[in-house]
Scaffold this motif. Structure first.
Motif, PDB file in Angstrom:
ATOM      1  N   THR A  76       0.842  -1.189   0.000  1.00  0.00           N
ATOM      2  CA  THR A  76       0.000   0.000   0.000  1.00  0.00           C
ATOM      3  C   THR A  76       0.864   1.219   0.000  1.00  0.00           C
ATOM      4  O   THR A  76       2.064   1.171   0.140  1.00  0.00           O
ATOM      5  CB  THR A  76      -0.893   0.063   1.265  1.00  0.00           C
ATOM      6  OG1 THR A  76      -0.072   0.416   2.371  1.00  0.00           O
ATOM      7  CG2 THR A  76      -1.576  -1.262   1.541  1.00  0.00           C
ATOM      8  N   HIS A 128       0.995   3.213   2.355  1.00  0.00           N
ATOM      9  CA  HIS A 128       1.291   3.587   3.735  1.00  0.00           C
ATOM     10  C   HIS A 128       2.325   2.685   4.371  1.00  0.00           C
ATOM     11  O   HIS A 128       2.664   2.833   5.529  1.00  0.00           O
ATOM     12  CB  HIS A 128       0.006   3.538   4.568  1.00  0.00           C
ATOM     13  CG  HIS A 128      -1.093   4.356   3.992  1.00  0.00           C
ATOM     14  ND1 HIS A 128      -1.112   5.723   4.057  1.00  0.00           N
ATOM     15  CD2 HIS A 128      -2.182   3.986   3.286  1.00  0.00           C
ATOM     16  CE1 HIS A 128      -2.210   6.176   3.455  1.00  0.00           C
ATOM     17  NE2 HIS A 128      -2.866   5.137   2.972  1.00  0.00           N
ATOM     18  N   GLU A 157     -13.113   0.771  10.020  1.00  0.00           N
ATOM     19  CA  GLU A 157     -11.655   0.688   9.950  1.00  0.00           C
ATOM     20  C   GLU A 157     -11.146  -0.530  10.708  1.00  0.00           C
ATOM     21  O   GLU A 157     -10.174  -1.166  10.290  1.00  0.00           O
ATOM     22  CB  GLU A 157     -11.030   1.970  10.499  1.00  0.00           C
ATOM     23  CG  GLU A 157     -11.269   3.185   9.619  1.00  0.00           C
ATOM     24  CD  GLU A 157     -10.466   4.384  10.069  1.00  0.00           C
ATOM     25  OE1 GLU A 157      -9.654   4.230  11.013  1.00  0.00           O
ATOM     26  OE2 GLU A 157     -10.652   5.472   9.501  1.00  0.00           O
ATOM     27  N   GLU A 210      -7.840  -4.667  10.903  1.00  0.00           N
ATOM     28  CA  GLU A 210      -7.997  -3.469  10.076  1.00  0.00           C
ATOM     29  C   GLU A 210      -8.785  -3.832   8.825  1.00  0.00           C
ATOM     30  O   GLU A 210      -8.218  -4.141   7.775  1.00  0.00           O
ATOM     31  CB  GLU A 210      -6.632  -2.895   9.699  1.00  0.00           C
ATOM     32  CG  GLU A 210      -5.848  -2.351  10.879  1.00  0.00           C
ATOM     33  CD  GLU A 210      -4.504  -1.792  10.446  1.00  0.00           C
ATOM     34  OE1 GLU A 210      -3.722  -2.553   9.843  1.00  0.00           O
ATOM     35  OE2 GLU A 210      -4.248  -0.601  10.690  1.00  0.00           O
ATOM     36  N   ARG A 230     -11.077  -2.118   6.730  1.00  0.00           N
ATOM     37  CA  ARG A 230     -11.125  -1.254   5.552  1.00  0.00           C
ATOM     38  C   ARG A 230      -9.796  -1.257   4.808  1.00  0.00           C
ATOM     39  O   ARG A 230      -9.750  -1.363   3.579  1.00  0.00           O
ATOM     40  CB  ARG A 230     -11.494   0.177   5.958  1.00  0.00           C
ATOM     41  CG  ARG A 230     -11.663   1.107   4.763  1.00  0.00           C
ATOM     42  CD  ARG A 230     -11.898   2.539   5.214  1.00  0.00           C
ATOM     43  NE  ARG A 230     -13.076   2.639   6.071  1.00  0.00           N
ATOM     44  CZ  ARG A 230     -13.426   3.752   6.726  1.00  0.00           C
ATOM     45  NH1 ARG A 230     -12.645   4.825   6.626  1.00  0.00           N
ATOM     46  NH2 ARG A 230     -14.508   3.788   7.462  1.00  0.00           N
ATOM     47  N   LYS A 231      -8.726  -1.162   5.550  1.00  0.00           N
ATOM     48  CA  LYS A 231      -7.405  -1.113   4.926  1.00  0.00           C
ATOM     49  C   LYS A 231      -7.114  -2.409   4.181  1.00  0.00           C
ATOM     50  O   LYS A 231      -6.627  -2.404   3.044  1.00  0.00           O
ATOM     51  CB  LYS A 231      -6.338  -0.874   5.997  1.00  0.00           C
ATOM     52  CG  LYS A 231      -4.923  -0.834   5.460  1.00  0.00           C
ATOM     53  CD  LYS A 231      -3.921  -0.604   6.584  1.00  0.00           C
ATOM     54  CE  LYS A 231      -2.500  -0.648   6.057  1.00  0.00           C
ATOM     55  NZ  LYS A 231      -1.505  -0.457   7.137  1.00  0.00           N
ATOM     56  N   GLN A 232      -7.429  -3.538   4.811  1.00  0.00           N
ATOM     57  CA  GLN A 232      -7.130  -4.813   4.175  1.00  0.00           C
ATOM     58  C   GLN A 232      -8.000  -5.054   2.947  1.00  0.00           C
ATOM     59  O   GLN A 232      -7.541  -5.613   1.949  1.00  0.00           O
ATOM     60  CB  GLN A 232      -7.289  -5.954   5.179  1.00  0.00           C
ATOM     61  CG  GLN A 232      -6.224  -5.951   6.260  1.00  0.00           C
ATOM     62  CD  GLN A 232      -6.230  -7.235   7.068  1.00  0.00           C
ATOM     63  OE1 GLN A 232      -6.399  -8.317   6.521  1.00  0.00           O
ATOM     64  NE2 GLN A 232      -6.037  -7.117   8.366  1.00  0.00           N
ATOM     65  N   THR A 252      -9.146  -2.670   0.983  1.00  0.00           N
ATOM     66  CA  THR A 252      -8.595  -1.776  -0.037  1.00  0.00           C
ATOM     67  C   THR A 252      -7.344  -2.384  -0.661  1.00  0.00           C
ATOM     68  O   THR A 252      -7.161  -2.370  -1.882  1.00  0.00           O
ATOM     69  CB  THR A 252      -8.259  -0.402   0.575  1.00  0.00           C
ATOM     70  OG1 THR A 252      -9.455   0.165   1.133  1.00  0.00           O
ATOM     71  CG2 THR A 252      -7.702   0.542  -0.481  1.00  0.00           C
ATOM     72  N   GLU A 253      -6.486  -2.921   0.195  1.00  0.00           N
ATOM     73  CA  GLU A 253      -5.254  -3.543  -0.297  1.00  0.00           C
ATOM     74  C   GLU A 253      -5.562  -4.773  -1.147  1.00  0.00           C
ATOM     75  O   GLU A 253      -4.940  -5.004  -2.199  1.00  0.00           O
ATOM     76  CB  GLU A 253      -4.358  -3.931   0.889  1.00  0.00           C
ATOM     77  CG  GLU A 253      -3.832  -2.746   1.670  1.00  0.00           C
ATOM     78  CD  GLU A 253      -3.131  -3.175   2.955  1.00  0.00           C
ATOM     79  OE1 GLU A 253      -3.254  -4.368   3.321  1.00  0.00           O
ATOM     80  OE2 GLU A 253      -2.477  -2.330   3.568  1.00  0.00           O
TER      81      GLU A 253
END
Length: 657
Positions: A12, A14, A202, A208, A210-212, A214-215
Motif C-alpha cells: 500500500t 502507507h 476501519e 484493520e 477497511r485497509k485490508q 482496499t489492499e
C-alpha cells in the motif's frame, strides 16, 4: 474474525517497500490464483464474520482452508495439486453460496442490506475467478513441463526440434483459453467494483478491515491488469516463433559494463531465423563490421561531438542515444540501411551480460574457444567469470590477428541455446522461462518488432523499453501522466570510459517537498563511487583495460514543465570545469542534462533542485523508471525531509502516499 485466519498483507501507499512485484512465472501465470484466493478470503470474511449464522461461519472456514490449499499448490508450481484443490474449493464455494441464500432476504433491509449485497458480489466474483482459474489450468496443463510446472506434459518425447514445434502448436491452441480467462476476469472486476471498502469499519474485532479490503482489491486489480496486458503478447508468441511463416530476428548484445542509454554499448550482433519454433543461427559478428560495411557516412550528432572523445562520424555502434528503445532502434535501422550486405529482419531483441550470467547459473559452465564461461565470481574483476572472459578475449590487445574475436558472442549464444534445448524440457526449460520473465522485468531484455500488433504487445508487457509519455498508457503500471503523477528517470551513458560501469556504483536520494499550495519541489542527489584501482590501460604492455575514468553523460527526465532551480557537480566535458546543467524538453518530459567524471578509487556527486507542475494536494504518486542494463542502484525517497523508502531499483516502480 477467526484468529486462525491471517490478515491479508499487501503493498500500500502507507507501508514501506511498495515496489511492484517481479513478473516471475509464478506471479504471471498464477495471478489468477492470487485473485481467486483473495476474493475467497474476502467473500468468506463477509459471509461468516458479518452474518450471525453458524453454518455460514463453519462453511466459510472450510472454504478458506481449501483456498489456501490452492494458493500453496500454485506457490509450489504443482499443477496437478492445484487442479484438484481448485475443484475441491469450487465445491466448498457452492456450499457457502447455498447457505448464504438464507440471508439474501435481508438485502432490502436498511443499513444491513448493502452488506448482504456486497457478500453476493464477492461470491459472484469468486465464481468468475474460479472460472478463469479453471481455464488457466486447462491451458497450462498440456504445457506444464515447458513452463516449469509439475505435472503431466507432452514435451518429453521426440527430438529437440520436434518438442519445440509441438510447443508452438500447443501454445497456439491456448488462444481460446486466454480469451475465456479475459472474459471471466472482466466479470470478476465488475463484481469487485460494486463493493465500496469505505463503507466498512476501519477496525473489526482487532482487524484493520477497511485497509485490508482496499489492499486486497488493489492486488486483485493489479493481478487482473497484469493478465490483460500480457494477453496480446501471449497470443502473439506462436507467430513470433514462426508458426505461420519464417521469422528473422537481429539479436543485439549490449555491454552493460560500458553503459549506454538503452542498456549498454552495442558490442555484437547475431541473426537468427525461426521457423515453427526451430531456431537457426545464420550469422554473428562484431558490431564494428557493420560500421565497416557502410557505404554512406554521416557526421556525428551533437551528443557525440559534445561528450565522446575524437569521434566525428555517426557510427551504428553509437546509435542507441535515446533512452527510449524504440526511438534508438529506429535510428539503428536508419544507419543499418546504409550498409552493404544488409539483411531484412522482423524484429530486434537486445540483451546484456546479466542475461548471459543468469542463464549460466541454470545451465552451468559453457566452453567456447577453449575458455570457460561461468557465473562463478572471478577475483580478477570481482565479477562473474563469463564477463571477465568475454572482455579478456574480445578486448585485450594481442600481437596477432584473432579472427574469431568477431563472432564470440554469437557462438557463445548458440552454445547456450543448444545446451538449453538439448535436454528434456523438465530439466531446464521451466527455469529458463522464469529467468527470462525476470530479465524482462528488470529490463535486461528489450524487444522491438516491425509488426505493429506485436510491437503493441511488447509495449503493453513493458518489454519495449519505452519512456512513459502522455500519449501512452503505461503498461502493467497504473501510471498515466498528468498533474497527479510525479516522474523520474535517470539515464547514464559511458562516453569513453572503458568498462568502468563494472566498478562504479550509484546512490540516489530524492527529497520531495510539498509546498503549501500543493506544488512540489525536489532536491535530487546522485552519488557515484568507484572503490577499485584503475587498470593497466597501456596498449604496449598488453594489459586488459577495464577500469578507467568514467566520462558519464547524465540526463534526468522529470515531468514536462519542471524548472531547474539550481545544479551542482556537473562539469564541462571539454575543460572539466564546473558547469550548469542544461534544460530542455524531449519525449514529452523535461530533461536536465549534465556531465560528470568518476575516477578509479574516486567519488563524484551531482545535486540539483527543481520545481514541478505536479500537485500533491490529494496525495503524492511517483513513477520511477529504471534504466535498462543497470543493477544494484540504491535509492532513498524522502517526503518533506522524512525518509519513506530505501530500496534497490530493479524494475519500473510506483509509489503512493
Amino acid at each position: 474474525m477467526d484468529p486462525n485466519i491471517k490478515p491479508i498483507k499487501l503493498d500500500t501507499g502507507h507501508e514501506p517497500k511498495k515496489k511492484k512485484k517481479k513478473k516471475s512465472l509464478v506471479y504471471l501465470f498464477s495471478g489468477l490464483g492470487i485473485v481467486v484466493v483473495i476474493v475467497l478470503l474476502i467473500a468468506g470474511f463477509l459471509a461468516y464474520n458479518l452474518m450471525p449464522l453458524k453454518t455460514v461461519y463453519a462453511k466459510g472456514q472450510v472454504l478458506i482452508a481449501s483456498a489456501r490449499t490452492v494458493a500453496d499448490s500454485i506457490k509450489n508450481q504443482d499443477i496437478d495439486a492445484a487442479k484438484a484443490a481448485l475443484a475441491d474449493t469450487r465445491t466448498k464455494l457452492d456450499d457457502v453460496k447455498s447457505e448464504y441464500k438464507k440471508v439474501e432476504k435481508l438485502s432490502s433491509f436498511p443499513f444491513l442490506g448493502v452488506y448482504v449485497q456486497d457478500g453476493n458480489h464477492m461470491l459472484s466474483a469468486a465464481t468468475h475467478g474460479m472460472d478463469a482459474a479453471d481455464s488457466a489450468i486447462q491451458a497450462l496443463e498440456p504445457n506444464a513441463d515447458l513452463l516449469g510446472f509439475k505435472g503431466g506434459s507432452k514435451f518429453v518425447e521426440g527430438t529437440t526440434d520436434q518438442r519445440i514445434q509441438t510447443a508452438v502448436k500447443t501454445m497456439k491452441a491456448l488462444t481460446p483459453k486466454i480469451n475465456e480467462m479475459a472474459e471471466s476476469i472482466d466479470k470478476l472486476q465488475k463484481e469487485i467494483d460494486m463493493v465500496d471498502p469505505t463503507r466498512y469499519p476501519e477496525h473489526f474485532k482487532g482487524v484493520e478491515v477497511r485497509k485490508q479490503m482496499t489492499e486486497a482489491f488493489a492486488m486483485i486489480d493489479s493481478s487482473a491488469n497484469l493478465f490483460v496486458n500480457a494477453q496480446p503478447l501471449l497470443t502473439s508468441i506462436p507467430d513470433i516463433l514462426g508458426d505461420e511463416k519464417m521469422r528473422r530476428y537481429l539479436i543485439l548484445f549490449q555491454n552493460d559494463k560500458e553503459l549506454r542509454p538503452t542498456g549498454g554499448f552495442l558490442t555484437a550482433f547475431a541473426l537468427f531465423e525461426v521457423n515453427k519454433g526451430k531456431i537457426d543461427l545464420i550469422k554473428s559478428d562484431d558490431i564494428y563490421t557493420l560500421d565497416a560495411a557502410r557505404f554512406k557516412i554521416l557526421p556525428a550528432p551533437a551528443e557525440i561531438k559534445t561528450y565522446h572523445i575524437n569521434v566525428n562520424t555517426f557510427n551504428i555502434r553509437d546509435s542507441n542515444l535515446s533512452p527510449d528503445f524504440k526511438v534508438s532502434m529506429a535510428q539503428f535501422e536508419e544507419l543499418y540501411e546504409m550498409t552493404s550486405g544488409r539483411v531484412q529482419f522482423d524484429g530486434i531483441i537486445a540483451m546484456d551480460t546479466h542475461v548471459l550470467v543468469e542463464a549460466l547459473k541454470i545451465l552451468g559452465p559453457t566452453y567456447v574457444y577453449g575458455r570457460e564461461f561461468s557465473s562463478e565470481n572471478d577475483s580478477r574483476c570481482d565479477c562473474p567469470r563469463a564477463v571477465y572472459e568475454l572482455e579478456d578475449y574480445a578486448t585485450r590487445p594481442v600481437n596477432y590477428v584473432r579472427e574469431t574475436r568477431k563472432d564470440i558472442i554469437g557462438v557463445l549464444m548458440r552454445e547456450i541455446l543448444l545446451k538449453a534445448l538439448g535436454y528434456s524440457p523438465s530439466q531446464y526449460w521451466g527455469k529458463l522461462f522464469q529467468m527470462m520473465i525476470d530479465e524482462v522485468n528488470q529490463k535486461h531484455i528489450l524487444a522491438y518488432f516491425k509488426d505493429e500488433g506485436e510491437q503493441i504487445a511488447v509495449e503493453k508487457f513493458n518489454m519495449a523499453g519505452r519512456i512513459m509519455t502522455a500519449k501512452e498508457t503505461a503498461p502493467i503500471l497504473k501510471y498515466t501522466e498528468g498533474v497527479s503523477w510525479d516522474y523520474l528517470h535517470i539515464n547514464n551513458a559511458n562516453m569513453a570510459g572503458q568498462k568502468a560501469n563494472m566498478f562504479v556504483s550509484d546512490e540516489v536520494t530524492k527529497d520531495t517537498i510539498v509546498n503549501t499550495d500543493g506544488t512540489i519541489t525536489t532536491k535530487l542527489t546522485i552519488d557515484y563511487k568507484n572503490p577499485y584501482p584503475g587498470s593497466d590501460c597501456n596498449l604496449e604492455s598488453g594489459g586488459l583495460c577495464l577500469n578507467a575514468p568514467l566520462r558519464n553523460w547524465v540526463r534526468v527526465y522529470v515531468p514536462k514543465g519542471s524548472t531547474l532551480v539550481t545544479s551542482k557537480g556537473s562539469q564541462s566535458p571539454s575543460s572539466g570545469k564546473s558547469a550548469d546543467m542544461k534544460s530542455y524538453d524531449s519525449l514529452e518530459k523535461t530533461v536536465f542534462e549534465g556531465f560528470i567524471v568518476v575516477n578509479p578509487k574516486g567519488i563524484a556527486k551531482l545535486e540539483l533542485e527543481y520545481t514541478s507542475p505536479v500537485t500533491a494536494a490529494d496525495g503524492y504518486k511517483l513513477l520511477i523508471q529504471k534504466q535498462p542494463g543497470t543493477t544494484g542502484s540504491q535509492w532513498k525517497l524522502l517526503l518533506n525531509g522524512k525518509t519513506r523508502e530505501e530500496f534497490t531499483l530493479d524494475t519500473d516502480t510506483e509509489f503512493s502516499y
